[in-house]
Design an enzyme around this catalytic site. Sequence first.
Site, mmCIF file in Angstrom:
data_model
loop_
_atom_site.group_PDB
_atom_site.id
_atom_site.type_symbol
_atom_site.label_atom_id
_atom_site.label_comp_id
_atom_site.label_asym_id
_atom_site.label_seq_id
_atom_site.Cartn_x
_atom_site.Cartn_y
_atom_site.Cartn_z
ATOM 1 N N PRO A 142 0.767 -1.227 0.000
ATOM 2 C CA PRO A 142 0.000 0.000 0.000
ATOM 3 C C PRO A 142 0.799 1.279 0.000
ATOM 4 C CG PRO A 142 -0.147 -1.154 2.129
ATOM 5 C CD PRO A 142 0.978 -1.703 1.362
ATOM 6 N N GLU A 143 0.849 1.935 -1.106
ATOM 7 C CA GLU A 143 1.213 3.344 -1.145
ATOM 8 C C GLU A 143 -0.060 4.067 -1.572
ATOM 9 O OE1 GLU A 143 4.902 4.703 -2.654
ATOM 10 O OE2 GLU A 143 5.806 2.717 -2.632
#
Length: 269
Positions: free
Chosen positions: A2-3
Amino acid sequence: MPELPEVEVTRRGLAPQLAGRVISAVEVREPRLRWPVPQAVRKLAGRTVRAVLRRGKYLLVDCGDGHLILHLGMSGSLRMLAPGTPAQKHDHFDLVLGDRVLRLRDPRRFGAVLWTKDAVHAHPLLANLGIEPLSRALDPARLYALTRKHRAPIKQFLMDGRRIVGVGNIYASESLFRAGIDPRTPANRLSLARCARLAKAIKDILRAAIRAGGSSLRDYVGANGEHGEAQSRHRVYEREGQLCRSCGAKIRRLVQGQRSSYYCPRCQK
DNA sequence: CTCGCCACCTGGGGGC
DNA sequence: TGCCCCCAGGTGGCGA
């Protein structure tokens, strides 16, 4: 995973499946996440989800009288499943909405599930967050102003969520490559022109990643969980020793703030 | 304030 | 096969 791009695509996938629906049950299998899952989270049944918002890498589930705050940490993922789907190892949390279940999986448990009844942006974890990179707030003048006080390398500046949110280790390297800037450059030594180039590079890289993640991440949120295609688009990240796709030089890796940075020694000055 | 570093946690991969 | 070390998409909190 997750970015910002994956969190945003997750949000887009979840929002239509959650908005307007009533929470029928909550299951907390493992409360020991980054912070203990508060008791209030176990008592959300009966509330209607109004919207799913994002601030930086936080997902905010608006429940009317409060917000469920979700963070995926380094290894978290969210999926919509049918009720009764057997929970596997590291499936720590379920939000049941009638005939659908939102399930959080997070092997490393760096993620978070929190609840706040107060104005969500005043929450201690959100109150001091920096500007949204895809908003107009990030423009050449603003980036120039923000960088002035910081002697730290620009790579580390980009990853500091108190200045700009959402740019993680992959997209910091990718943005600097696109902008032609050496990751070791002190932030306050960038000219206004280079700040302009960098601001545009960040937006371009994040938008492209959202588009690329879109199709695969819709599946990711909906059912399967396979990786997106963003990986094959990387120009420098995890390409140490491979050839630069622009100039043919060998991509190098260095460690900054205990995180790997990747760059092309010829394209980035 | 900024900075440099450690911490939290599990799992995968490579070397021996 | 086992062990040990390194690495991994984040970020709060510490002391200097």
